[in-house]
Design an enzyme around this catalytic site. Structure first.
Site, mmCIF file in Angstrom:
data_model
loop_
_atom_site.group_PDB
_atom_site.id
_atom_site.type_symbol
_atom_site.label_atom_id
_atom_site.label_comp_id
_atom_site.label_asym_id
_atom_site.label_seq_id
_atom_site.Cartn_x
_atom_site.Cartn_y
_atom_site.Cartn_z
ATOM 1 N N TYR A 257 69.897 81.197 41.290
ATOM 2 C CA TYR A 257 69.190 81.439 42.549
ATOM 3 C C TYR A 257 69.625 82.742 43.215
ATOM 4 O O TYR A 257 68.823 83.409 43.868
ATOM 5 C CB TYR A 257 69.351 80.253 43.502
ATOM 6 C CG TYR A 257 70.705 80.119 44.143
ATOM 7 C CD1 TYR A 257 70.971 80.697 45.378
ATOM 8 C CD2 TYR A 257 71.732 79.408 43.526
ATOM 9 C CE1 TYR A 257 72.205 80.578 45.974
ATOM 10 C CE2 TYR A 257 72.976 79.284 44.110
ATOM 11 C CZ TYR A 257 73.207 79.871 45.329
ATOM 12 O OH TYR A 257 74.447 79.754 45.910
ATOM 13 N N HIS B 280 45.559 68.545 58.864
ATOM 14 C CA HIS B 280 44.558 69.388 58.206
ATOM 15 C C HIS B 280 44.132 70.538 59.107
ATOM 16 O O HIS B 280 43.963 70.358 60.310
ATOM 17 C CB HIS B 280 43.330 68.538 57.851
ATOM 18 C CG HIS B 280 42.295 69.281 57.083
ATOM 19 N ND1 HIS B 280 42.443 69.591 55.752
ATOM 20 C CD2 HIS B 280 41.107 69.802 57.476
ATOM 21 C CE1 HIS B 280 41.375 70.260 55.343
ATOM 22 N NE2 HIS B 280 40.545 70.400 56.377
ATOM 23 N N CYS C 63 74.097 83.008 52.920
ATOM 24 C CA CYS C 63 72.878 82.441 53.509
ATOM 25 C C CYS C 63 72.262 83.287 54.616
ATOM 26 O O CYS C 63 71.068 83.611 54.566
ATOM 27 C CB CYS C 63 73.150 81.044 54.076
ATOM 28 S SG CYS C 63 74.248 80.008 53.105
ATOM 29 N N GLU D 57 66.833 85.451 44.027
ATOM 30 C CA GLU D 57 66.570 85.824 45.426
ATOM 31 C C GLU D 57 66.725 87.324 45.647
ATOM 32 O O GLU D 57 65.901 87.951 46.319
ATOM 33 C CB GLU D 57 67.499 85.028 46.337
ATOM 34 C CG GLU D 57 67.123 83.554 46.418
ATOM 35 C CD GLU D 57 68.088 82.720 47.223
ATOM 36 O OE1 GLU D 57 67.694 81.623 47.672
ATOM 37 O OE2 GLU D 57 69.243 83.141 47.404
ATOM 38 N N LYS E 132 71.433 87.148 53.759
ATOM 39 C CA LYS E 132 70.406 87.103 52.712
ATOM 40 C C LYS E 132 69.061 86.706 53.299
ATOM 41 O O LYS E 132 68.037 87.347 53.010
ATOM 42 C CB LYS E 132 70.819 86.110 51.622
ATOM 43 C CG LYS E 132 69.777 85.908 50.529
ATOM 44 C CD LYS E 132 70.147 84.695 49.681
ATOM 45 C CE LYS E 132 70.054 83.410 50.489
ATOM 46 N NZ LYS E 132 70.448 82.213 49.710
ATOM 47 N N CYS F 211 78.739 81.819 53.671
ATOM 48 C CA CYS F 211 77.388 81.606 54.202
ATOM 49 C C CYS F 211 77.045 82.598 55.300
ATOM 50 O O CYS F 211 76.007 83.252 55.260
ATOM 51 C CB CYS F 211 77.253 80.181 54.722
ATOM 52 S SG CYS F 211 75.639 79.834 55.456
ATOM 53 N N GLU G 114 49.851 68.763 53.795
ATOM 54 C CA GLU G 114 49.039 67.548 53.679
ATOM 55 C C GLU G 114 48.811 67.147 52.226
ATOM 56 O O GLU G 114 48.489 65.991 51.937
ATOM 57 C CB GLU G 114 47.690 67.728 54.385
ATOM 58 C CG GLU G 114 46.732 68.665 53.676
ATOM 59 C CD GLU G 114 45.374 68.764 54.366
ATOM 60 O OE1 GLU G 114 44.787 67.696 54.675
ATOM 61 O OE2 GLU G 114 44.918 69.890 54.603
#
Length: 455
Positions: free
Chosen positions: A184, A444, A47, A188, A50, A42, A449
């Site tokens: 992934y 908002h 992680c 990525e 990256k 990682c 939302e």
């Protein structure tokens, strides 16, 4: 019997270090063996570097989009060497942080490869090829947290390919990138390299990327990537890689019959547990399909030997490995018996567009709950892009069991999807109902939302 350590951890990645520190907090004498940089995949090869490159890849589109808001055009170029140097400098800083954490926890660090001599004894070698051990230690309990490694397919010329680990160490930016794999990692890196200015061709065996994710998510990301300029050769496989004066010539067969030229060929075709040279046979540790077999308490076939993280091939995510390790330490050293729950674990894909998800996909929900499943979905252009001119689309989706009104899954594609789904995941984990979402007042104007206004 007296042992050198109450707990010895093989592997100084995120899971191993989290476990060691938690056990030490409970008063255990703990040792850790790690042959490479602390932090594991990682921090060093996954992680963190990256995500830093993801951030870098987004600046060109931001420069362009700013013009829709009245800013003058920006002329900017990427200094590849400066970016790579900055990323590596941050990784060095993080390694120092991990080392200080171990020192502060009074965990003893051994630099080298640990290998079982017997179920309670390990020898530590300076390198995997060393014949003489630098240390020999014994432990009452042993935790295996050695992670995994990328695997490459058996294709003629595969020796010319690189793996994901190598992407952070490229000396020059490749102008043309060929990527094999629709998971992934492949997705990525395709988005990162395209955003940084490289020409990207991605080869995938199936018709869609990201097998295992919700189909709406897969479709939206793939369409978004293609719209941005990533060329995806679906339903195809490479059959040969040849090094030529013009670059790597990749022969592609299947739905697309052609030759693709690239400066690099990235094989992103999966990962396997790092179990080689551990001496698991001498420890009596059983495997299950090339991974370490464990029970719900992360216990192996030997009652005093445990394993967490990618080497067990359950859910290969850093926070999962950390939670597994801490659950083990709490149970064995803290008197707080608990197990890791694998239900409703959120995850993200840092592609462009970004995606995040928690809970069941629509297909999984229908397989489990049949006609009781109702899907609430919205696809729209976010407010930000009303002035940029881009035809970007966001998807937000809730999968609900109509019988109980319980939200079974939440999925999103769009900017900040991971940040939004992290909060939604709390509600899903707590068993929130659609009525709870409906009763929540939205913020908002925001994309998030939409999750509380779906009808």
């Amino acid at each position: 019997m007296s042992y050198d350590f109450n707990l010895f951890v093989i592997g100084g990645g995120s899971g191993g270090i989290a476990t060691a520190r938690r056990a030490a907090q409970y008063g255990a004498k703990v040792g850790v063996a790690e042959f490479s940089r602390l932090g594991g995949t990682c921090v060093n090869r996954g992680c963190i570097p990256k995500k830093l490159m993801v951030y870098s890849s987004h600046f060109p589109e931001v420069f362009e989009e700013a013009q829709g808001y009245g800013w003058s055009p920006v002329q900017s170029t990427l200094d590849w060497h400066k970016m790579i140097e900055a990323v590596q400098k941050e990784l060095e800083r993080l390694n120092g942080v991990y080392l200080r954490m171990l020192d502060n926890s009074e965990v003893q660090l051994f630099r080298g490869y640990a290998k079982f001599v017997d179920p309670h004894t390990l020898e530590i070698f300076e390198s995997p090829n060393s014949s003489t051990a630098s240390h020999k230690v014994s432990a009452d309990k042993i935790l295996i947290a050695v992670g995994g490694h990328p695997v490459t397919p058996n294709i003629p010329g595969i020796e010319h390919a690189i793996i994901s680990d190598d992407m952070f160490l490229l000396k020059e930016q490749p102008k043309r990138v060929v990527i094999l794999g629709g998971g992934y990692i492949g997705v990525e890196f395709a988005c990162i390299m395209h955003g940084l200015g490289s020409e990207v061709t991605q080869i995938i065996r199936k018709e869609k990327i990201l097998r295992g994710f919700d189909d709406d998510i897969r479709t939206q990301i793939q369409e978004g990537m293609q719209q941005h300029g990533v060329r995806i050769l679906e339903g195809s496989v490479p059959t040969a890689i040849e090094k030529t004066g013009d670059g790597l010539k990749v022969t592609v067969c299947g739905k697309h019959e052609e030759t693709v030229i690239g400066d690099i060929f990235l094989a992103a075709t999966g990962r396997k547990p790092n179990l080689q040279n551990l001496g698991l046979d001498k420890a009596g540790v059983d495997l299950c399909q090339d991974a370490i077999a464990v029970d719900e308490y992360s216990r192996t076939s030997q009652p005093h030997i445990y394993a967490v993280g990618d080497c067990t091939d359950r859910i290969n995510l850093t926070p999962v490995a950390i939670n597994e390790g801490r659950a083990f330490a709490d149970t064995e050293f803290g008197g707080k018996s608990r197990v890791m729950s694998y239900e409703n674990v959120p995850s993200a894909v840092f592609s462009t567009p970004e995606a995040a998800t928690v809970g069941l996909t629509e297909a999984q929900a229908r397989e489990k709950h049949g006609d009781a499943v109702k899907v609430y979905r919205a696809r729209f252009r976010p407010l930000y892009h009303t002035l940029t001119g881009r035809e970007e689309r966001v998807i937000v989706k809730l999968v609900v069991d109509e019988t109980t009104d319980k939200v079974l899954g939440a999925h999103m594609v769009g900017a900040s999807a991971a940040e939004i789904i992290q909060g939604v995941a709390i509600a899903v984990k707590m068993g929130a109902k659609k009525a709870d979402f409906d009763a929540t007042v939205g913020i908002h104007p925001s994309t998030s939302e939409e999750f509380v206004t779906l009808r």
